[in-house]
Scaffold this motif. Structure first.
Motif, PDB file in Angstrom:
ATOM      1  N   MET A   1      42.408 -27.262  -6.652  1.00 54.24           N
ATOM      2  CA  MET A   1      41.591 -26.942  -5.577  1.00 54.24           C
ATOM      3  C   MET A   1      41.217 -28.038  -4.761  1.00 54.24           C
ATOM      4  O   MET A   1      40.660 -28.982  -5.200  1.00 54.24           O
ATOM      5  CB  MET A   1      40.740 -26.003  -6.026  1.00 54.24           C
ATOM      6  N   LEU A   3      38.585 -28.839  -1.219  1.00 53.86           N
ATOM      7  CA  LEU A   3      37.530 -28.556  -0.437  1.00 53.86           C
ATOM      8  C   LEU A   3      37.971 -29.007   1.035  1.00 53.86           C
ATOM      9  O   LEU A   3      37.664 -30.219   1.143  1.00 53.86           O
ATOM     10  CB  LEU A   3      35.907 -28.714  -0.451  1.00 53.86           C
ATOM     11  N   THR A  30      44.383 -21.984   4.616  1.00 52.32           N
ATOM     12  CA  THR A  30      43.107 -21.239   4.003  1.00 52.32           C
ATOM     13  C   THR A  30      43.061 -19.934   4.021  1.00 52.32           C
ATOM     14  O   THR A  30      42.810 -19.309   4.966  1.00 52.32           O
ATOM     15  CB  THR A  30      41.988 -22.295   4.370  1.00 52.32           C
ATOM     16  N   HIS A  32      39.951 -18.749   2.163  1.00 53.85           N
ATOM     17  CA  HIS A  32      38.701 -18.539   1.443  1.00 53.85           C
ATOM     18  C   HIS A  32      37.958 -19.511   2.164  1.00 53.85           C
ATOM     19  O   HIS A  32      38.176 -20.649   2.284  1.00 53.85           O
ATOM     20  CB  HIS A  32      38.553 -18.499  -0.108  1.00 53.85           C
ATOM     21  N   PHE A  33      36.740 -18.895   2.637  1.00 57.22           N
ATOM     22  CA  PHE A  33      35.761 -19.649   3.452  1.00 57.22           C
ATOM     23  C   PHE A  33      34.326 -19.716   3.241  1.00 57.22           C
ATOM     24  O   PHE A  33      33.860 -18.685   3.187  1.00 57.22           O
ATOM     25  CB  PHE A  33      36.101 -19.493   5.151  1.00 57.22           C
ATOM     26  N   PHE A  74      31.346 -19.298  -5.923  1.00 63.52           N
ATOM     27  CA  PHE A  74      32.536 -18.899  -5.058  1.00 63.52           C
ATOM     28  C   PHE A  74      33.522 -19.953  -5.327  1.00 63.52           C
ATOM     29  O   PHE A  74      34.666 -19.365  -5.197  1.00 63.52           O
ATOM     30  CB  PHE A  74      32.063 -19.252  -3.520  1.00 63.52           C
ATOM     31  N   PHE A  75      33.212 -21.131  -5.672  1.00 63.40           N
ATOM     32  CA  PHE A  75      34.310 -22.122  -6.167  1.00 63.40           C
ATOM     33  C   PHE A  75      34.942 -21.544  -7.506  1.00 63.40           C
ATOM     34  O   PHE A  75      35.970 -21.589  -7.734  1.00 63.40           O
ATOM     35  CB  PHE A  75      33.533 -23.358  -6.466  1.00 63.40           C
ATOM     36  N   HIS A  78      37.253 -18.746  -6.874  1.00 67.69           N
ATOM     37  CA  HIS A  78      38.593 -18.925  -6.125  1.00 67.69           C
ATOM     38  C   HIS A  78      39.361 -20.213  -6.686  1.00 67.69           C
ATOM     39  O   HIS A  78      39.729 -21.083  -5.863  1.00 67.69           O
ATOM     40  CB  HIS A  78      38.616 -19.130  -4.743  1.00 67.69           C
ATOM     41  N   ARG A  79      38.955 -20.575  -8.021  1.00 71.29           N
ATOM     42  CA  ARG A  79      39.577 -21.840  -8.481  1.00 71.29           C
ATOM     43  C   ARG A  79      40.971 -22.223  -8.562  1.00 71.29           C
ATOM     44  O   ARG A  79      41.301 -23.295  -8.438  1.00 71.29           O
ATOM     45  CB  ARG A  79      38.849 -22.138 -10.066  1.00 71.29           C
ATOM     46  N   ALA A  81      42.820 -21.347  -5.809  1.00 73.91           N
ATOM     47  CA  ALA A  81      43.210 -21.627  -4.531  1.00 73.91           C
ATOM     48  C   ALA A  81      43.359 -22.920  -4.054  1.00 73.91           C
ATOM     49  O   ALA A  81      42.757 -23.954  -4.685  1.00 73.91           O
ATOM     50  CB  ALA A  81      42.026 -20.896  -3.460  1.00 73.91           C
ATOM     51  N   ILE A  84      39.669 -24.334  -0.212  1.00 70.58           N
ATOM     52  CA  ILE A  84      38.466 -23.574   0.272  1.00 70.58           C
ATOM     53  C   ILE A  84      38.183 -24.111   1.396  1.00 70.58           C
ATOM     54  O   ILE A  84      37.645 -25.562   1.436  1.00 70.58           O
ATOM     55  CB  ILE A  84      37.573 -23.536  -0.809  1.00 70.58           C
TER      56      ILE A  84
END
Length: 233
Positions: A1, A3, A30, A32-33, A74-75, A78-79, A81, A84
């Motif tokens: 993941m 950022l 992306t 997830h925001f 949140f992290f 969606h780890r 993904a 993010i």
């Protein structure tokens, strides 16, 4: 993941002109925001016209009141993904912006941070002011209390005289005219002031004048996003 820090326009309907292709590609990839304002973020993504189904995206609020646990959860959620994204209300995430919290937590968790190029009113105003870009300091909002604000203004002006360091600050848009009045009334007439107003908007400007000149022809700054700079040429 990873950022990814996604900049957005600081003037409406300018995304196509001010954002590089890598920003568009990052948004496209992306799902997830973390965003300061969901409605604004959704409108920004729609403006890019990338064919994204907005309802397929996940948004979590990241503003000045957001707690660390919200971001960490949140992290973790969606780890798996690939990306993010962080989208601020306007400009560059993490610069005078609550997005800094997500970046700090990502650094602590060992998550790679990818900052992307975009418009920053701080840097754009500094570039256009003619003041020192070697030494400058951004102070955010000055005190609301008028007496405290005047003391701070006087201190900033003395710092300009002593060091040549450019002093940048902002005000709530509905108090911009009062800020300009205080600057004119409290500081020497030969002190240079740059004002960046509605930067990158067709109606905007960045102008540098002495306070005496500003006093002679005061612009109406009411409810317009502005940044103020004290400096010397």
């Amino acid at each position: 993941m990873k950022l990814v820090l996604i900049p957005c326009p600081i003037a409406e309907q300018t995304a196509a002109q001010v954002l590089p292709e890598e920003v568009r590609q990052a948004v496209l990839q992306t799902k997830h925001f973390l965003v300061e304002n969901v409605r604004t973020a959704r409108r920004f993504i729609s403006e890019l016209k990338l064919g994204i189904q907005i309802d397929d995206l996940t948004f979590e609020i990241l503003d000045k009141d957001t707690e660390r646990k919200t971001v960490t959860d949140f992290f973790n959620k969606h780890r798996n993904a690939e990306l993010i994204g962080v989208i601020s209300e306007a400009g560059c995430p993490g610069v005078a912006d609550p997005g800094a919290l997500a970046v700090a937590i990502a650094q602590e968790m060992g998550i790679e941070v990818l900052p992307l190029v975009g418009p920053s009113s701080i840097l754009l105003a500094l570039m256009a002011s003619g003041f020192s870009g070697q030494q400058f300091r951004f102070h955010g909002y000055l005190p609301i209390d008028r007496a405290a604000r005047i003391r701070r203004i006087e201190t900033l002006q003395k710092d300009v005289e002593k060091t040549g360091e450019t002093q940048l600050f902002i005000e709530t848009p509905y108090r911009n005219n009062a800020m300009l009045d205080d600057l004119i009334q409290q500081l020497p007439g030969n002190q240079l002031l740059a004002i960046g107003c509605n930067i990158q908007d067709p109606t905007g400007f960045t102008q540098t004048k002495s306070l005496q000149q500003w006093s002679a022809e005061k612009p109406d700054l009411h409810k317009k996003p502005c940044i103020f700079l004290l400096g010397r040429s």
